[in-house]
Design a protein around this motif. Structure first.
Motif, short mmCIF file in Angstrom:
data_model
loop_
_atom_site.label_atom_id
_atom_site.label_comp_id
_atom_site.label_asym_id
_atom_site.label_seq_id
_atom_site.Cartn_x
_atom_site.Cartn_y
_atom_site.Cartn_z
N ASP A 76 0.80 -1.22 0.00
CA ASP A 76 0.00 0.00 0.00
C ASP A 76 0.84 1.27 0.00
OD1 ASP A 76 -2.28 -1.44 -0.09
OD2 ASP A 76 -2.90 -1.08 1.98
N ILE A 77 1.99 1.22 0.67
CA ILE A 77 2.77 2.44 0.84
C ILE A 77 3.25 3.00 -0.51
CG2 ILE A 77 4.99 1.29 1.15
CD1 ILE A 77 5.61 3.39 3.30
N ASP A 78 3.44 2.13 -1.53
CA ASP A 78 3.96 2.62 -2.80
C ASP A 78 3.06 2.23 -3.97
OD1 ASP A 78 4.42 -0.06 -2.98
OD2 ASP A 78 6.53 0.08 -3.50
N ALA A 79 1.77 2.09 -3.70
CA ALA A 79 0.86 1.60 -4.73
C ALA A 79 0.74 2.53 -5.92
CB ALA A 79 -0.52 1.33 -4.12
N LEU A 80 1.03 3.81 -5.75
CA LEU A 80 1.05 4.72 -6.88
C LEU A 80 2.47 5.14 -7.25
CD1 LEU A 80 -2.18 6.86 -6.42
CD2 LEU A 80 -1.47 5.69 -8.51
N LEU A 153 -3.08 13.28 -1.89
CA LEU A 153 -4.21 12.74 -2.63
C LEU A 153 -3.93 11.33 -3.12
CD1 LEU A 153 -5.19 15.94 -4.65
CD2 LEU A 153 -6.32 15.03 -2.62
N ALA A 154 -2.69 11.04 -3.47
CA ALA A 154 -2.31 9.67 -3.84
C ALA A 154 -2.51 8.74 -2.65
CB ALA A 154 -0.87 9.64 -4.32
N ASN A 155 -2.10 9.19 -1.46
CA ASN A 155 -2.32 8.38 -0.26
C ASN A 155 -3.80 8.10 -0.04
OD1 ASN A 155 0.42 8.51 0.21
ND2 ASN A 155 0.29 10.08 1.78
N ASN A 156 -4.64 9.13 -0.28
CA ASN A 156 -6.08 8.96 -0.13
C ASN A 156 -6.61 7.93 -1.12
OD1 ASN A 156 -5.92 10.96 1.79
ND2 ASN A 156 -6.99 12.52 0.62
N ALA A 157 -6.10 7.98 -2.36
CA ALA A 157 -6.56 7.05 -3.38
C ALA A 157 -6.17 5.62 -3.04
CB ALA A 157 -5.98 7.45 -4.74
N VAL A 158 -4.96 5.44 -2.54
CA VAL A 158 -4.51 4.11 -2.14
C VAL A 158 -5.37 3.58 -0.98
CG1 VAL A 158 -2.60 2.84 -1.08
CG2 VAL A 158 -2.16 4.44 -2.96
N ALA A 159 -5.64 4.44 -0.01
CA ALA A 159 -6.44 4.02 1.14
C ALA A 159 -7.87 3.68 0.72
CB ALA A 159 -6.45 5.13 2.19
N THR A 161 -8.89 2.64 -2.21
CA THR A 161 -8.84 1.39 -2.97
C THR A 161 -8.82 0.20 -2.03
OG1 THR A 161 -7.65 2.50 -4.77
CG2 THR A 161 -7.59 0.11 -4.73
N ALA A 162 -7.97 0.27 -1.00
CA ALA A 162 -7.90 -0.82 -0.03
C ALA A 162 -9.22 -0.97 0.73
CB ALA A 162 -6.75 -0.56 0.95
N GLU A 163 -9.87 0.15 1.04
CA GLU A 163 -11.15 0.12 1.75
C GLU A 163 -12.22 -0.59 0.91
OE1 GLU A 163 -14.70 3.29 2.63
OE2 GLU A 163 -12.65 3.99 2.97
N LEU A 164 -12.25 -0.29 -0.39
CA LEU A 164 -13.31 -0.83 -1.25
C LEU A 164 -13.03 -2.25 -1.72
CD1 LEU A 164 -14.07 2.29 -3.48
CD2 LEU A 164 -15.49 1.37 -1.64
N TYR A 165 -11.75 -2.56 -1.99
CA TYR A 165 -11.42 -3.83 -2.63
C TYR A 165 -10.58 -4.76 -1.75
CZ TYR A 165 -13.08 -1.40 -6.78
OH TYR A 165 -13.85 -0.71 -7.68
N ASP A 172 -5.03 -4.73 -12.57
CA ASP A 172 -6.39 -5.24 -12.44
C ASP A 172 -7.38 -4.11 -12.18
OD1 ASP A 172 -5.83 -4.52 -9.84
OD2 ASP A 172 -6.09 -6.52 -8.98
N ASN A 173 -8.59 -4.46 -11.75
CA ASN A 173 -9.62 -3.45 -11.52
C ASN A 173 -9.26 -2.49 -10.39
OD1 ASN A 173 -9.93 -5.57 -9.65
ND2 ASN A 173 -12.12 -5.19 -9.40
N THR A 174 -8.52 -2.96 -9.39
CA THR A 174 -8.14 -2.05 -8.31
C THR A 174 -7.14 -1.00 -8.81
OG1 THR A 174 -6.23 -3.34 -7.47
CG2 THR A 174 -8.42 -3.97 -6.68
N ASP A 175 -6.27 -1.40 -9.71
CA ASP A 175 -5.31 -0.48 -10.32
C ASP A 175 -6.05 0.59 -11.12
OD1 ASP A 175 -3.04 0.71 -11.34
OD2 ASP A 175 -2.25 -1.10 -12.29
N ALA A 176 -7.04 0.16 -11.88
CA ALA A 176 -7.84 1.10 -12.68
C ALA A 176 -8.56 2.09 -11.79
CB ALA A 176 -8.84 0.33 -13.54
N PHE A 177 -9.20 1.60 -10.73
CA PHE A 177 -9.91 2.48 -9.81
C PHE A 177 -8.96 3.48 -9.17
CE2 PHE A 177 -11.11 3.73 -5.55
CZ PHE A 177 -12.40 4.22 -5.74
N ARG A 178 -7.82 2.99 -8.69
CA ARG A 178 -6.87 3.82 -7.96
C ARG A 178 -6.40 5.00 -8.81
NH1 ARG A 178 -3.68 -0.02 -6.84
NH2 ARG A 178 -2.18 0.27 -8.53
N HIS A 179 -6.05 4.72 -10.05
CA HIS A 179 -5.56 5.79 -10.94
C HIS A 179 -6.66 6.79 -11.27
CE1 HIS A 179 -1.39 4.88 -12.26
NE2 HIS A 179 -1.68 3.71 -11.72
#
Length: 267
Positions: A76-80, A153-159, A161-165, A172-179
């Motif tokens: 999670d720390i470097d997902a973006l 904002l990147a941290n928020n997006a990563v968090a 994504t983890a909350e939803l998926y 995959d779909n989590t990558d698409a959502f996160r970006h």
């Protein structure tokens, strides 16, 4: 002093955890009843020629992905892809820029490297610095406050994504959502010009070979650029006070795995 203190100031909701320093011409009038903010101008910055690479519409057919199948989970720390020392880079570059307001972004970067690259640094510092693309470094030197907000904002997006998926994946779909969600947040909280410039600069890296999921880096870049754009286009001119959750819902609404109608992913 660290500019992180300039960012996180409000505890009302996710929208106001970030103190957004906007240009006066980005925000016109906020009445008690409605927001009439308009005129978000594209920024003009000197970046590499290929920063606005063409986004190819690449359709893929949906393939179900079960947890445990072949896919890559990102820490999670470097997902973006932001290096660990990013905040420290931004802080120091801001200090140089504030002390030398007449320097160009390129001159600021040279000053930074002269000061720090040849000095003793903690283990991993150089790897973090070289992990940033030149385009990203120029953007940081152009506007370090926006760069710091971008990371938050990147941290928020990563968090989110983890909350939803439940995890942050690759390709995959989590990558698409996160970006897409990250780009929607940048567009709403900074402006669309910056969001496009930074998200594209973030992809301005070597595309030879494959990623850890077995798909080519070229395919990943095309996917990310496409989904980034879709995310930015979800934000309307009057979304200044729209809550982050609304943008997450909008992104979920275009999770079609079809480039013609929404976001797509590789597997």
């Amino acid at each position: 002093s660290s500019i992180r203190g300039m960012i996180i100031q409000h505890g009302l909701d996710n929208n106001f955890k970030i103190n957004i320093e906007r240009n006066n011409d980005y925000m016109k009038n906020i009445s008690k009843i409605m927001v009439t903010a308009l005129s978000c101008f594209m920024i003009a910055i000197p970046i590499t020629n290929n920063i606005y690479a063409d986004e190819e519409n690449t359709s893929t057919e949906y393939q179900s992905l079960q947890v445990g199948d072949s896919y890559s989970v990102i820490e999670d720390i470097d997902a973006l892809g932001f290096p660990a020392d990013y905040d420290d880079f931004v802080d120091k570059i801001k200090e140089i820029k504030d002390s030398n307001p007449d320097l160009s972004p390129e001159q600021i970067l040279k000053e930074y490297e002269d000061m720090y690259c040849n000095a003793a640094q903690p283990a991993g510092w150089y790897e973090s610095w070289t992990a940033l693309t030149l385009s990203e470094k120029i953007l940081i030197a152009t506007n370090p406050v926006n760069a710091a907000i971008t990371k938050e904002l990147a941290n928020n997006a990563v968090a989110k994504t983890a909350e939803l998926y439940g995890y942050n994946g690759l390709g995959d779909n989590t990558d698409a959502f996160r970006h897409a969600y990250w780009n929607a947040l940048m567009t709403a909280r900074i402006n669309k010009g910056w969001a496009e410039a930074y998200a594209t600069a973030h992809e301005d890296r070597n595309t030879s070979g494959n990623e850890s999921d077995g798909y080519s880096k070229v395919a990943h870049k095309k996917m990310d650029l496409h989904n980034n754009k879709k995310g930015r286009n979800l934000v309307k001119w009057n979304d200044l006070l729209t809550k982050d959750e609304v943008f997450a819902q909008r992104v979920q609404g275009i999770m079609t795995n079809n480039a013609s109608t929404g976001l797509y992913w590789l597997h």
